[in-house]
Design a protein around this motif. Structure first.
Motif, PDB file in Angstrom:
ATOM      1  N   ASN A  74       1.152  -1.031   0.388  1.00  0.00           N
ATOM      2  CA  ASN A  74      -0.198   0.433  -0.273  1.00  0.00           C
ATOM      3  C   ASN A  74       0.972   1.011  -0.239  1.00  0.00           C
ATOM      4  N   LEU A  75       1.274   1.185   1.163  1.00  0.00           N
ATOM      5  CA  LEU A  75       2.965   2.477   0.654  1.00  0.00           C
ATOM      6  C   LEU A  75       3.688   2.799  -0.602  1.00  0.00           C
ATOM      7  N   VAL A  76       4.043   1.896  -1.113  1.00  0.00           N
ATOM      8  CA  VAL A  76       4.560   2.098  -2.191  1.00  0.00           C
ATOM      9  C   VAL A  76       3.220   2.357  -3.160  1.00  0.00           C
ATOM     10  N   CYS A  77       2.183   1.774  -3.111  1.00  0.00           N
ATOM     11  CA  CYS A  77       0.870   2.174  -4.292  1.00  0.00           C
ATOM     12  C   CYS A  77       1.051   4.131  -3.539  1.00  0.00           C
ATOM     13  N   TYR A  78       0.819   4.621  -2.546  1.00  0.00           N
ATOM     14  CA  TYR A  78       0.140   5.614  -2.494  1.00  0.00           C
ATOM     15  C   TYR A  78       1.304   6.523  -2.651  1.00  0.00           C
ATOM     16  N   MET A  79       2.307   6.201  -2.403  1.00  0.00           N
ATOM     17  CA  MET A  79       3.676   7.525  -2.693  1.00  0.00           C
ATOM     18  C   MET A  79       4.661   6.995  -4.345  1.00  0.00           C
ATOM     19  N   TRP A  80       3.367   6.149  -4.903  1.00  0.00           N
ATOM     20  CA  TRP A  80       3.714   5.860  -6.330  1.00  0.00           C
ATOM     21  C   TRP A  80       4.145   7.650  -6.977  1.00  0.00           C
TER      22      TRP A  80
END
Length: 142
Positions: free
Chosen positions: A49-55
């Motif tokens: 989720n964090l990778v998705c959010y911070m893309w």
């Protein structure tokens, strides 16, 4: 990701790469991220989720509307954010809003149009996502 801004790489190849971000969201993030909001640091979220959010923070380009060569590039990035909003994934929608919030200061009208259209077609969003959408509308995202 810096190659996306390298004008020695043909535009069509860079455009295809940018467009492929939608498939990353659709085929990877939407299927694997948990329904948690990263901006709230909700417990129990999938680490992806964090990778998705911070893309949109991970990749380096930010909108440059005053640079004519960048107009197509910027439009392609905004298109991916727009299309990502419509995936049935809380994490993907949050990520798109996060990116739009960062681009709001350089493309306020376009970002406003994208968010308005999404809001009108999704009147029953979870309250915390709706609050984040309003923050993105004003460019106030962290």
């Amino acid at each position: 990701m810096f190659s996306l801004m390298n004008e020695s790489v043909p535009w069509e190849e860079r455009r295809r790469c940018i467009a492929s971000f939608h498939q990353l969201y659709e085929q990877c993030f939407a299927r694997r991220c948990s329904p948690h909001l990263s901006h709230l640091d909700e417990p129990g979220a999938n680490p992806l989720n964090l990778v998705c959010y911070m893309w949109w923070d991970i990749i380096p380009p930010y909108g440059q509307p005053n640079e004519p060569p960048r107009r197509e590039f910027d439009a392609a990035i905004l298109q991916v954010m727009d299309s990502t909003l419509y995936l049935e994934s809380l994490a993907c929608q949050e990520s798109a809003l996060h990116g739009l919030g960062h681009w709001q200061m350089v493309y306020p009208e376009r970002v406003g149009e994208i968010i308005d259209r999404f809001s009108m077609t999704h009147p029953h969003l979870p309250e915390k996502l709706r609050e984040y959408m309003l923050a993105a509308y004003t460019g106030y995202v962290l």
